[in-house]
Design a protein around this motif. Structure first.
Motif, short mmCIF file in Angstrom:
data_model
loop_
_atom_site.label_atom_id
_atom_site.label_comp_id
_atom_site.label_asym_id
_atom_site.label_seq_id
_atom_site.Cartn_x
_atom_site.Cartn_y
_atom_site.Cartn_z
N LEU A 30 47.98 31.22 49.08
CA LEU A 30 46.78 32.04 48.90
C LEU A 30 45.99 31.49 47.74
O LEU A 30 46.51 30.77 46.89
N ILE A 31 44.72 31.83 47.72
CA ILE A 31 43.81 31.41 46.66
C ILE A 31 43.12 32.67 46.15
O ILE A 31 42.57 33.44 46.93
N LYS A 32 43.19 32.88 44.84
CA LYS A 32 42.50 34.02 44.24
C LYS A 32 41.10 33.58 43.84
O LYS A 32 40.94 32.61 43.11
N GLU A 33 40.11 34.29 44.34
CA GLU A 33 38.72 34.01 43.97
C GLU A 33 38.27 35.06 42.96
O GLU A 33 39.00 36.00 42.65
N LYS A 34 37.03 34.92 42.49
CA LYS A 34 36.52 35.91 41.54
C LYS A 34 36.44 37.28 42.19
O LYS A 34 36.40 37.41 43.41
N ASP A 35 36.44 38.30 41.36
CA ASP A 35 36.33 39.70 41.79
C ASP A 35 37.50 40.12 42.69
O ASP A 35 37.35 40.99 43.55
N HIS A 36 38.68 39.53 42.49
CA HIS A 36 39.91 39.92 43.19
C HIS A 36 39.84 39.73 44.70
O HIS A 36 40.47 40.46 45.45
N ILE A 37 39.06 38.76 45.14
CA ILE A 37 39.02 38.42 46.56
C ILE A 37 40.08 37.35 46.81
O ILE A 37 40.22 36.41 46.04
N ILE A 38 40.82 37.50 47.89
CA ILE A 38 41.92 36.58 48.21
C ILE A 38 41.60 35.81 49.48
O ILE A 38 41.17 36.40 50.48
N VAL A 39 41.84 34.50 49.43
CA VAL A 39 41.68 33.64 50.59
C VAL A 39 43.07 33.16 51.01
O VAL A 39 43.88 32.76 50.17
N ILE A 40 43.34 33.24 52.29
CA ILE A 40 44.61 32.79 52.85
C ILE A 40 44.30 31.59 53.74
O ILE A 40 43.68 31.74 54.79
N PRO A 41 44.74 30.39 53.31
CA PRO A 41 44.43 29.19 54.10
C PRO A 41 45.03 29.20 55.51
O PRO A 41 44.42 28.69 56.44
N ASP A 42 46.22 29.77 55.69
CA ASP A 42 46.86 29.81 57.00
C ASP A 42 47.71 31.07 57.12
O ASP A 42 48.78 31.16 56.50
N ILE A 43 47.25 32.02 57.90
CA ILE A 43 47.95 33.30 58.05
C ILE A 43 49.35 33.12 58.61
O ILE A 43 50.29 33.78 58.19
#
Length: 84
Positions: A61-74
């Motif tokens: 996972l990647i944490k972005e600003k404002d506590h948004i999370i990106v998941i490269p591969d579910i």
């Protein structure tokens, strides 16, 4: 493992999904902090924070600003197991 599965669920329910070849990624569109995850799973905040940090360090996972999370591969996230 609970945290991984919960993140995958949140991504599928409240996320923006994209496909890149065989990978299925997502961005969870609601802010998500470790305390939020701890409350959802009824676990201590420290456990949730440690799990999120381990997932980030492993690239799941990647944490972005404002506590948004990106998941490269579910799918890889769903299979993740984080030893204590």
């Amino acid at each position: 493992k609970k945290v991984s599965h919960q993140l995958a669920y949140l991504a599928e329910e409240f996320g923006e999904i994209w496909r890149d070849g065989v990978r299925t990624g997502a961005r969870i569109l609601v802010p998500l902090r470790s305390i939020d995850m701890a409350e959802q799973l009824n676990i201590p905040n420290e456990v949730a924070k440690d799990a999120l940090d381990k997932l980030e360090k492993s690239g799941l996972l990647i944490k972005e600003k404002d506590h948004i999370i990106v998941i490269p591969d579910i799918h890889i996230l769903k299979d993740a197991y984080l030893p204590r």
